[in-house]
Design a protein around this motif. Structure first.
Motif, PDB file in Angstrom:
ATOM      1  N   ASN A   1       4.649   8.893  -8.784  1.00 35.44           N
ATOM      2  CA  ASN A   1       5.273   8.218  -9.924  1.00 35.44           C
ATOM      3  C   ASN A   1       5.033   6.720  -9.871  1.00 35.44           C
ATOM      4  O   ASN A   1       4.882   6.081 -10.906  1.00 35.44           O
ATOM      5  N   LEU A   2       4.986   6.146  -8.684  1.00 34.85           N
ATOM      6  CA  LEU A   2       4.695   4.720  -8.565  1.00 34.85           C
ATOM      7  C   LEU A   2       3.255   4.409  -8.987  1.00 34.85           C
ATOM      8  O   LEU A   2       2.967   3.299  -9.415  1.00 34.85           O
ATOM      9  N   ARG A   3       2.386   5.405  -8.890  1.00 35.35           N
ATOM     10  CA  ARG A   3       0.999   5.204  -9.326  1.00 35.35           C
ATOM     11  C   ARG A   3       0.878   5.063 -10.842  1.00 35.35           C
ATOM     12  O   ARG A   3      -0.158   4.674 -11.344  1.00 35.35           O
ATOM     13  N   THR A   4       1.936   5.388 -11.580  1.00 30.61           N
ATOM     14  CA  THR A   4       1.911   5.243 -13.038  1.00 30.61           C
ATOM     15  C   THR A   4       2.281   3.835 -13.482  1.00 30.61           C
ATOM     16  O   THR A   4       2.196   3.526 -14.668  1.00 30.61           O
TER      17      THR A   4
ATOM     18  N   TYR B   1       0.198  -1.005 -10.410  1.00 27.93           N
ATOM     19  CA  TYR B   1      -0.586  -0.237  -9.443  1.00 27.93           C
ATOM     20  C   TYR B   1      -2.059  -0.617  -9.549  1.00 27.93           C
ATOM     21  O   TYR B   1      -2.625  -0.676 -10.636  1.00 27.93           O
ATOM     22  N   VAL B   2      -2.673  -0.878  -8.392  1.00 28.07           N
ATOM     23  CA  VAL B   2      -4.095  -1.221  -8.332  1.00 28.07           C
ATOM     24  C   VAL B   2      -4.825  -0.053  -7.680  1.00 28.07           C
ATOM     25  O   VAL B   2      -4.689   0.170  -6.479  1.00 28.07           O
ATOM     26  N   PRO B   3      -5.606   0.720  -8.464  1.00 28.47           N
ATOM     27  CA  PRO B   3      -6.250   1.912  -7.916  1.00 28.47           C
ATOM     28  C   PRO B   3      -7.270   1.617  -6.813  1.00 28.47           C
ATOM     29  O   PRO B   3      -7.425   2.405  -5.891  1.00 28.47           O
ATOM     30  N   SER B   4      -7.972   0.495  -6.896  1.00 25.61           N
ATOM     31  CA  SER B   4      -9.010   0.217  -5.903  1.00 25.61           C
ATOM     32  C   SER B   4      -8.434   0.044  -4.499  1.00 25.61           C
ATOM     33  O   SER B   4      -9.048   0.444  -3.517  1.00 25.61           O
ATOM     34  N   SER B   5      -7.247  -0.544  -4.385  1.00 29.44           N
ATOM     35  CA  SER B   5      -6.624  -0.719  -3.074  1.00 29.44           C
ATOM     36  C   SER B   5      -5.477   0.263  -2.844  1.00 29.44           C
ATOM     37  O   SER B   5      -4.851   0.230  -1.794  1.00 29.44           O
TER      38      SER B   5
ATOM     39  N   PRO C   1       0.835  -1.211   0.000  1.00 34.21           N
ATOM     40  CA  PRO C   1       0.000   0.000   0.000  1.00 34.21           C
ATOM     41  C   PRO C   1       0.866   1.256   0.000  1.00 34.21           C
ATOM     42  O   PRO C   1       1.759   1.407   0.825  1.00 34.21           O
ATOM     43  N   LEU C   2       0.600   2.150  -0.948  1.00 27.88           N
ATOM     44  CA  LEU C   2       1.441   3.346  -1.081  1.00 27.88           C
ATOM     45  C   LEU C   2       1.172   4.378   0.000  1.00 27.88           C
ATOM     46  O   LEU C   2       2.081   5.073   0.439  1.00 27.88           O
ATOM     47  N   ASP C   3      -0.077   4.499   0.431  1.00 32.46           N
ATOM     48  CA  ASP C   3      -0.423   5.560   1.376  1.00 32.46           C
ATOM     49  C   ASP C   3       0.056   5.281   2.795  1.00 32.46           C
ATOM     50  O   ASP C   3       0.331   6.203   3.545  1.00 32.46           O
ATOM     51  N   SER C   4       0.143   4.015   3.167  1.00 28.84           N
ATOM     52  CA  SER C   4       0.489   3.703   4.555  1.00 28.84           C
ATOM     53  C   SER C   4       1.865   3.056   4.696  1.00 28.84           C
ATOM     54  O   SER C   4       2.165   2.483   5.729  1.00 28.84           O
ATOM     55  N   THR C   5       2.688   3.148   3.674  1.00 24.67           N
ATOM     56  CA  THR C   5       4.023   2.561   3.740  1.00 24.67           C
ATOM     57  C   THR C   5       5.039   3.645   4.069  1.00 24.67           C
ATOM     58  O   THR C   5       5.296   4.524   3.248  1.00 24.67           O
ATOM     59  N   PRO C   6       5.631   3.606   5.266  1.00 23.04           N
ATOM     60  CA  PRO C   6       6.534   4.684   5.670  1.00 23.04           C
ATOM     61  C   PRO C   6       7.875   4.693   4.940  1.00 23.04           C
ATOM     62  O   PRO C   6       8.522   5.722   4.856  1.00 23.04           O
ATOM     63  N   TRP C   7       8.310   3.572   4.386  1.00 25.02           N
ATOM     64  CA  TRP C   7       9.619   3.520   3.739  1.00 25.02           C
ATOM     65  C   TRP C   7       9.595   4.017   2.294  1.00 25.02           C
ATOM     66  O   TRP C   7      10.645   4.103   1.662  1.00 25.02           O
TER      67      TRP C   7
END
Length: 187
Positions: free
Chosen positions: A96-99, A103-107, A82-88
């Motif tokens: 940029n990782l969302r491109t 990447y799975v937009p739903s999760s 998960p991109l939003d809750s990953t501190p590292w």
């Protein structure tokens, strides 16, 4: 929570990060001072090994050939980061990782699967390596390396040669076309 940057902030990009802004920088390329910060993070991340505690793991049965082992044992691993809750993962590289195709937009996560091996443990290691490589290649793709003076001079020389070659070709084509014009007889 604002990110603390130990040096003087000169760029608007860095000041946004310093003030905790999570504004989207979709497809943003990093150059100059920003590239230096991104390269430092890449160097640190290259030596970092992802562990099971850094991601969410799911296990399912693999498909395809393999006999009873495929039908009975959950060897396929699905890794979600998960991109939003990953501190590292820094805030500046998440957009940029969302491109990525992974990447799975739903999760709002990056998803990687591995079914390469018959063993669950080997598939976990393979999946973590895939995720690590995917993140590195994505971030490296957005870092712009400044050319050296020697490279700039080489490009200028190539441009001069290209222009001279184009000029010669245009003159040659002009001569060919001028020969096609009507012939006038002065009588």
């Amino acid at each position: 929570m604002p990110i603390r940057i130990p040096f003087k902030v000169r760029s608007p990009f860095l000041s946004l990060i310093a003030n905790g802004c999570t504004r989207a920088f979709s497809g943003r390329r990093y150059a100059g001072e920003e590239a230096g910060i991104a390269l430092d993070w890449v160097r640190k991340f290259e030596s970092r090994k992802l562990g099971r505690e850094d991601v969410h793991l799911e296990f399912t049965r693999s498909s395809g050939p393999g006999g009873q082992n495929v039908n009975k044992v959950n060897t396929k691993v699905v890794i979600r980061c998960p991109l939003d809750s990953t501190p590292w993962i820094p805030v500046w590289c998440r957009e940029n990782l969302r491109t990525l195709p992974a990447y799975v937009p739903s999760s709002r996560s990056i998803m990687v699967t591995s079914t390469r091996f018959r063993s669950q443990a080997q598939n976990v290691e393979d999946g973590l390596r895939k995720l690590h490589d995917t993140i590195l290649s994505c971030i490296r793709g957005f870092i712009v390396n400044e050319p050296t003076e020697e490279q700039r001079q080489h490009v200028r020389n190539l441009e001069k040669k290209g222009k001279a070659k184009m000029r010669i070709e245009k003159e040659r084509r002009g001569n060919v076309k001028s020969l096609r014009s009507r012939v006038r007889f002065d009588d």
